[in-house]
Design a protein around this motif. Structure first.
Motif, PDB file in Angstrom:
ATOM      1  N   ARG A 149      81.760  88.370  34.077  1.00 32.26           N
ATOM      2  CA  ARG A 149      81.793  87.163  34.906  1.00 32.26           C
ATOM      3  C   ARG A 149      81.988  87.610  36.345  1.00 32.26           C
ATOM      4  O   ARG A 149      82.922  88.361  36.651  1.00 32.26           O
ATOM      5  N   ARG A 175      82.209  86.645  40.540  1.00 38.38           N
ATOM      6  CA  ARG A 175      82.483  85.626  41.557  1.00 38.38           C
ATOM      7  C   ARG A 175      81.988  86.165  42.892  1.00 38.38           C
ATOM      8  O   ARG A 175      82.371  87.267  43.299  1.00 38.38           O
ATOM      9  N   GLU A 207      79.718  81.438  40.899  1.00 37.76           N
ATOM     10  CA  GLU A 207      80.116  82.129  39.677  1.00 37.76           C
ATOM     11  C   GLU A 207      78.871  82.370  38.833  1.00 37.76           C
ATOM     12  O   GLU A 207      78.012  81.497  38.736  1.00 37.76           O
ATOM     13  N   LEU A 208      78.788  83.547  38.233  1.00 38.72           N
ATOM     14  CA  LEU A 208      77.668  83.806  37.338  1.00 38.72           C
ATOM     15  C   LEU A 208      78.068  84.804  36.261  1.00 38.72           C
ATOM     16  O   LEU A 208      79.020  85.559  36.431  1.00 38.72           O
ATOM     17  N   THR A 209      77.345  84.781  35.158  1.00 41.44           N
ATOM     18  CA  THR A 209      77.604  85.668  34.030  1.00 41.44           C
ATOM     19  C   THR A 209      76.448  86.637  33.890  1.00 41.44           C
ATOM     20  O   THR A 209      75.290  86.229  33.993  1.00 41.44           O
ATOM     21  N   LEU A 210      76.767  87.925  33.716  1.00 47.42           N
ATOM     22  CA  LEU A 210      75.724  88.939  33.554  1.00 47.42           C
ATOM     23  C   LEU A 210      75.963  89.710  32.262  1.00 47.42           C
ATOM     24  O   LEU A 210      77.100  90.092  31.967  1.00 47.42           O
ATOM     25  N   ASP A 211      74.905  89.957  31.514  1.00 47.10           N
ATOM     26  CA  ASP A 211      74.976  90.775  30.312  1.00 47.10           C
ATOM     27  C   ASP A 211      74.504  92.177  30.642  1.00 47.10           C
ATOM     28  O   ASP A 211      73.481  92.335  31.319  1.00 47.10           O
ATOM     29  N   VAL A 247      75.265  96.436  35.769  1.00 44.86           N
ATOM     30  CA  VAL A 247      75.602  95.083  36.213  1.00 44.86           C
ATOM     31  C   VAL A 247      76.102  95.111  37.656  1.00 44.86           C
ATOM     32  O   VAL A 247      75.755  94.245  38.459  1.00 44.86           O
TER      33      VAL A 247
END
Lengths: 92, 92
Positions: A5, A7, A46-50, A56
């Motif tokens: 996650r 920011r 906010e973002l989610t990266l796999d 990442v």
């Protein structure tokens, strides 16, 4: 593969005029908050990266600089933390 | 009397649709960042307050809830730290 996650904080460079911040400051002053100064309004994303951490981080640096901010007028910084793992902790 | 620098983060509540975040997410996906999800775009506000810590905290809570955010649709949180004191440290 993990999930992270991020920011991202985007602010206008100190030398760039911030009319939105000035407006907030004037409004606060009219609301008896005359001791407030230096208001700057920026963006918070906010973002989610796999993926793997190193990849990442490189990707996030690229996204922050080239998509989420305009380096000519804005400063950007980011934080990254691993999202809580989906472990099945049984109660004792 | 001290000077404090506050950072306020305002985000849409999780149940509220975020079209701006969706647009960023779609743009990133077209830019080969398909592993990015859950993009939420919020506001990031910096401000300086003069006063004693307890009073400044109460004031900041009020400003965050009543001026900088809309509690019906948005969550807001803040951080407060004392601004660096203007001490004259002589080199040894």
């Amino acid at each position: 593969m993990s999930q992270y996650r991020a920011r991202v904080f985007v602010t206008l460079k100190p030398s760039i005029l911030d009319p939105q911040g000035r407006t907030v400051e004037r409004a606060l002053s009219h609301l008896d908050h005359g001791n407030v100064s230096g208001v700057r309004v920026g963006k918070y994303i906010e973002l989610t990266l796999d993926g793997e951490r190193a990849a990442v981080e490189a990707q996030l640096r690229d996204i922050t600089q080239n998509v989420l901010s305009n380096p000519v007028m804005e400063d950007a910084r980011w934080e990254l933390e691993e999202a809580a793992a989906q472990t099945d902790l049984e109660p004792a």
